[in-house]
Design a protein around this motif. Structure first.
Motif, PDB file in Angstrom:
ATOM      1  N   GLY A 192       0.811  -1.209   0.000  1.00 13.19           N
ATOM      2  CA  GLY A 192       0.000   0.000   0.000  1.00 13.19           C
ATOM      3  C   GLY A 192       0.846   1.262   0.000  1.00 13.19           C
ATOM      4  O   GLY A 192       0.535   2.242  -0.701  1.00 13.19           O
ATOM      5  N   ILE A 193       1.930   1.252   0.757  1.00  9.87           N
ATOM      6  CA  ILE A 193       2.844   2.408   0.780  1.00  9.87           C
ATOM      7  C   ILE A 193       3.425   2.643  -0.612  1.00  9.87           C
ATOM      8  O   ILE A 193       3.523   3.787  -1.083  1.00  9.87           O
ATOM      9  CB  ILE A 193       3.961   2.185   1.815  1.00  9.87           C
ATOM     10  N   ASP A 194       3.816   1.557  -1.281  1.00 14.19           N
ATOM     11  CA  ASP A 194       4.363   1.693  -2.636  1.00 14.19           C
ATOM     12  C   ASP A 194       3.360   2.379  -3.567  1.00 14.19           C
ATOM     13  O   ASP A 194       3.734   3.233  -4.381  1.00 14.19           O
ATOM     14  CB  ASP A 194       4.741   0.331  -3.200  1.00 14.19           C
ATOM     15  N   VAL A 195       2.087   2.016  -3.442  1.00  9.01           N
ATOM     16  CA  VAL A 195       1.070   2.623  -4.311  1.00  9.01           C
ATOM     17  C   VAL A 195       0.886   4.095  -3.983  1.00  9.01           C
ATOM     18  O   VAL A 195       0.754   4.929  -4.885  1.00  9.01           O
ATOM     19  CB  VAL A 195      -0.266   1.860  -4.215  1.00  9.01           C
ATOM     20  N   THR A 196       0.887   4.440  -2.702  1.00 13.54           N
ATOM     21  CA  THR A 196       0.760   5.868  -2.344  1.00 13.54           C
ATOM     22  C   THR A 196       1.911   6.673  -2.935  1.00 13.54           C
ATOM     23  O   THR A 196       1.714   7.808  -3.379  1.00 13.54           O
ATOM     24  CB  THR A 196       0.715   6.089  -0.818  1.00 13.54           C
ATOM     25  N   ARG A 197       3.092   6.092  -2.967  1.00 12.16           N
ATOM     26  CA  ARG A 197       4.238   6.813  -3.513  1.00 12.16           C
ATOM     27  C   ARG A 197       4.156   6.917  -5.036  1.00 12.16           C
ATOM     28  O   ARG A 197       4.631   7.905  -5.618  1.00 12.16           O
ATOM     29  CB  ARG A 197       5.539   6.158  -3.063  1.00 12.16           C
ATOM     30  N   LEU A 198       3.552   5.922  -5.682  1.00  8.27           N
ATOM     31  CA  LEU A 198       3.303   6.043  -7.126  1.00  8.27           C
ATOM     32  C   LEU A 198       2.328   7.186  -7.394  1.00  8.27           C
ATOM     33  O   LEU A 198       2.529   7.998  -8.306  1.00  8.27           O
ATOM     34  CB  LEU A 198       2.735   4.734  -7.679  1.00  8.27           C
ATOM     35  N   ASN A 199       1.267   7.269  -6.592  1.00  7.31           N
ATOM     36  CA  ASN A 199       0.313   8.370  -6.752  1.00  7.31           C
ATOM     37  C   ASN A 199       0.986   9.718  -6.478  1.00  7.31           C
ATOM     38  O   ASN A 199       0.705  10.715  -7.144  1.00  7.31           O
ATOM     39  CB  ASN A 199      -0.881   8.171  -5.828  1.00  7.31           C
ATOM     40  N   ALA A 200       1.870   9.730  -5.464  1.00 10.04           N
ATOM     41  CA  ALA A 200       2.613  10.957  -5.172  1.00 10.04           C
ATOM     42  C   ALA A 200       3.485  11.355  -6.360  1.00 10.04           C
ATOM     43  O   ALA A 200       3.622  12.539  -6.682  1.00 10.04           O
ATOM     44  CB  ALA A 200       3.464  10.782  -3.916  1.00 10.04           C
ATOM     45  N   ARG A 201       4.085  10.370  -7.026  1.00  7.85           N
ATOM     46  CA  ARG A 201       4.909  10.677  -8.197  1.00  7.85           C
ATOM     47  C   ARG A 201       4.063  11.248  -9.343  1.00  7.85           C
ATOM     48  O   ARG A 201       4.536  12.088 -10.119  1.00  7.85           O
ATOM     49  CB  ARG A 201       5.668   9.431  -8.658  1.00  7.85           C
ATOM     50  N   LEU A 202       2.810  10.790  -9.466  1.00  3.86           N
ATOM     51  CA  LEU A 202       1.921  11.380 -10.467  1.00  3.86           C
ATOM     52  C   LEU A 202       1.713  12.862 -10.185  1.00  3.86           C
ATOM     53  O   LEU A 202       1.755  13.696 -11.095  1.00  3.86           O
ATOM     54  CB  LEU A 202       0.573  10.660 -10.469  1.00  3.86           C
ATOM     55  N   LEU A 203       1.474  13.187  -8.911  1.00  2.00           N
ATOM     56  CA  LEU A 203       1.278  14.590  -8.546  1.00  2.00           C
ATOM     57  C   LEU A 203       2.548  15.400  -8.821  1.00  2.00           C
ATOM     58  O   LEU A 203       2.483  16.520  -9.337  1.00  2.00           O
ATOM     59  CB  LEU A 203       0.881  14.692  -7.074  1.00  2.00           C
ATOM     60  N   ILE A 204       3.701  14.818  -8.496  1.00  2.00           N
ATOM     61  CA  ILE A 204       4.969  15.505  -8.761  1.00  2.00           C
ATOM     62  C   ILE A 204       5.156  15.738 -10.264  1.00  2.00           C
ATOM     63  O   ILE A 204       5.606  16.807 -10.690  1.00  2.00           O
ATOM     64  CB  ILE A 204       6.150  14.690  -8.182  1.00  2.00           C
ATOM     65  N   ALA A 205       4.768  14.741 -11.065  1.00  2.00           N
ATOM     66  CA  ALA A 205       4.922  14.874 -12.518  1.00  2.00           C
ATOM     67  C   ALA A 205       4.086  16.028 -13.061  1.00  2.00           C
ATOM     68  O   ALA A 205       4.439  16.628 -14.086  1.00  2.00           O
ATOM     69  CB  ALA A 205       4.525  13.571 -13.203  1.00  2.00           C
ATOM     70  N   ALA A 206       2.994  16.350 -12.370  1.00  2.00           N
ATOM     71  CA  ALA A 206       2.110  17.422 -12.831  1.00  2.00           C
ATOM     72  C   ALA A 206       2.572  18.805 -12.384  1.00  2.00           C
ATOM     73  O   ALA A 206       2.047  19.812 -12.868  1.00  2.00           O
ATOM     74  CB  ALA A 206       0.689  17.167 -12.342  1.00  2.00           C
ATOM     75  N   LEU A 207       3.543  18.866 -11.472  1.00  4.17           N
ATOM     76  CA  LEU A 207       4.056  20.157 -11.025  1.00  4.17           C
ATOM     77  C   LEU A 207       4.966  20.741 -12.095  1.00  4.17           C
ATOM     78  O   LEU A 207       5.775  20.034 -12.690  1.00  4.17           O
ATOM     79  CB  LEU A 207       4.835  20.003  -9.714  1.00  4.17           C
ATOM     80  N   SER A 208       4.849  22.028 -12.309  1.00  7.15           N
ATOM     81  CA  SER A 208       5.636  22.649 -13.384  1.00  7.15           C
ATOM     82  C   SER A 208       6.981  23.184 -12.910  1.00  7.15           C
ATOM     83  O   SER A 208       7.879  23.405 -13.703  1.00  7.15           O
ATOM     84  CB  SER A 208       4.845  23.801 -14.009  1.00  7.15           C
ATOM     85  N   SER A 209       7.139  23.370 -11.596  1.00 10.27           N
ATOM     86  CA  SER A 209       8.325  24.063 -11.101  1.00 10.27           C
ATOM     87  C   SER A 209       9.583  23.205 -11.057  1.00 10.27           C
ATOM     88  O   SER A 209      10.693  23.713 -11.109  1.00 10.27           O
ATOM     89  CB  SER A 209       8.050  24.604  -9.701  1.00 10.27           C
ATOM     90  N   GLY A 210       9.421  21.899 -10.937  1.00  9.50           N
ATOM     91  CA  GLY A 210      10.584  21.030 -10.793  1.00  9.50           C
ATOM     92  C   GLY A 210      11.243  21.127  -9.438  1.00  9.50           C
ATOM     93  O   GLY A 210      12.363  20.634  -9.242  1.00  9.50           O
ATOM     94  N   SER A 211      10.552  21.748  -8.465  1.00  5.90           N
ATOM     95  CA  SER A 211      11.139  21.932  -7.137  1.00  5.90           C
ATOM     96  C   SER A 211      11.139  20.642  -6.320  1.00  5.90           C
ATOM     97  O   SER A 211      11.881  20.511  -5.352  1.00  5.90           O
ATOM     98  CB  SER A 211      10.385  23.020  -6.369  1.00  5.90           C
ATOM     99  N   VAL A 212      10.299  19.679  -6.699  1.00  5.54           N
ATOM    100  CA  VAL A 212      10.248  18.374  -6.042  1.00  5.54           C
ATOM    101  C   VAL A 212      10.491  17.318  -7.100  1.00  5.54           C
ATOM    102  O   VAL A 212       9.844  17.328  -8.155  1.00  5.54           O
ATOM    103  CB  VAL A 212       8.884  18.137  -5.361  1.00  5.54           C
TER     104      VAL A 212
END
Length: 241
Positions: free
Chosen positions: A69-89
């Motif tokens: 379950g933790i692995d899946v939450t981190r995959l979802n977190a990576r989706l959110l990061i991919a949508a950020l435009s700043s590249g700060s994370v």
């Protein structure tokens, strides 16, 4: 203003796609641009439940299921990061120290789960306590905290406001009812009670609701008001529109 937003996996990714993720990312970036420091904690949602169910059928033990379950939450977190435009994370924080450092450095942090036997509800509350946030927002698929599961009981009462102690009592009652669904779990409620964290539970399926709650304190959800605090907080990201 420091705010932690806990976004349910079923809210962020009700089905695999880009629109909802991009909308949440835009809200996070707009708040950061306004001077907020934002920590986002992302849940696993239906995808995590599907993987956990399959792994359980294959004989995985509970700790292994939690790790999955933790692995899946981190995959979802990576989706959110991919949508950020700043590249700060560039990657999800794996613990509270990493998240806190990212907030200080970039004004933003994204994370999923942290440890077995701890939901992202609890991670959101613990991160808010760790960074001494001004506000904790739970973006769920229901419009607030109810006396019962509103999906199962049409007569369930919605609470406009609760103290943290009352929240613990309500969630404990819901968790004792087999099959009932609570908007946050009991550990999260107890951390909120311990920390005295001002909290909002709202329907986050429209990300603009998160923005209005953080900017102006306007929402149709449930306010969790710390003991001894006034009904209205003394801050918002913007006091005037």
């Amino acid at each position: 203003m420091k705010v932690v937003v806990s976004i349910g996996g079923s809210v962020l990714v009700p089905e695999l796609g880009t629109d909802r993720v991009a909308e949440h990312a835009a809200v996070v970036e707009d708040l950061v641009a306004d001077g907020c420091r934002v920590g986002a904690v992302v849940g696993g949602g239906g995808v995590a439940r599907e993987y956990i169910s399959a792994a359980r059928d294959l004989g995985a033990n509970e700790i292994e299921l939690d790790q999955l379950g933790i692995d899946v939450t981190r995959l979802n977190a990576r989706l959110l990061i991919a949508a950020l435009s700043s590249g700060s994370v560039i990657a999800p924080a794996k613990n509270y120290e990493e998240a806190g450092e990212s907030l200080q450095r970039a004004g933003i942090s994204i994370m999923g789960g942290v440890a077995p036997a701890q939901t992202t509800d609890a991670v959101g509350a613990a991160l808010a306590e760790y960074v001494d946030a001004d506000l904790l927002v739970y973006a769920t698929s229901v419009p607030g905290v109810y006396s019962d599961d509103p999906n199962e009981n049409a007569e369930a009462t919605k609470y406009d406001s609760l103290t943290a102690t009352e929240l613990v009592d309500v969630i404990a009652g819901l968790e004792m009812n087999a099959g009932a669904s609570a908007p946050v779990d009991l550990l999260a409620a107890k951390i909120i009670e311990r920390s005295g964290m001002r909290t909002i539970v709202l329907d986050g399926t429209d990300p603009d609701r998160i923005s209005r709650a953080v900017r102006y304190g306007e929402h149709d959800g449930t306010n969790i008001i710390p003991e001894g605090a006034g009904e209205e907080p003394t801050y918002w990201a913007q006091d005037e529109r």
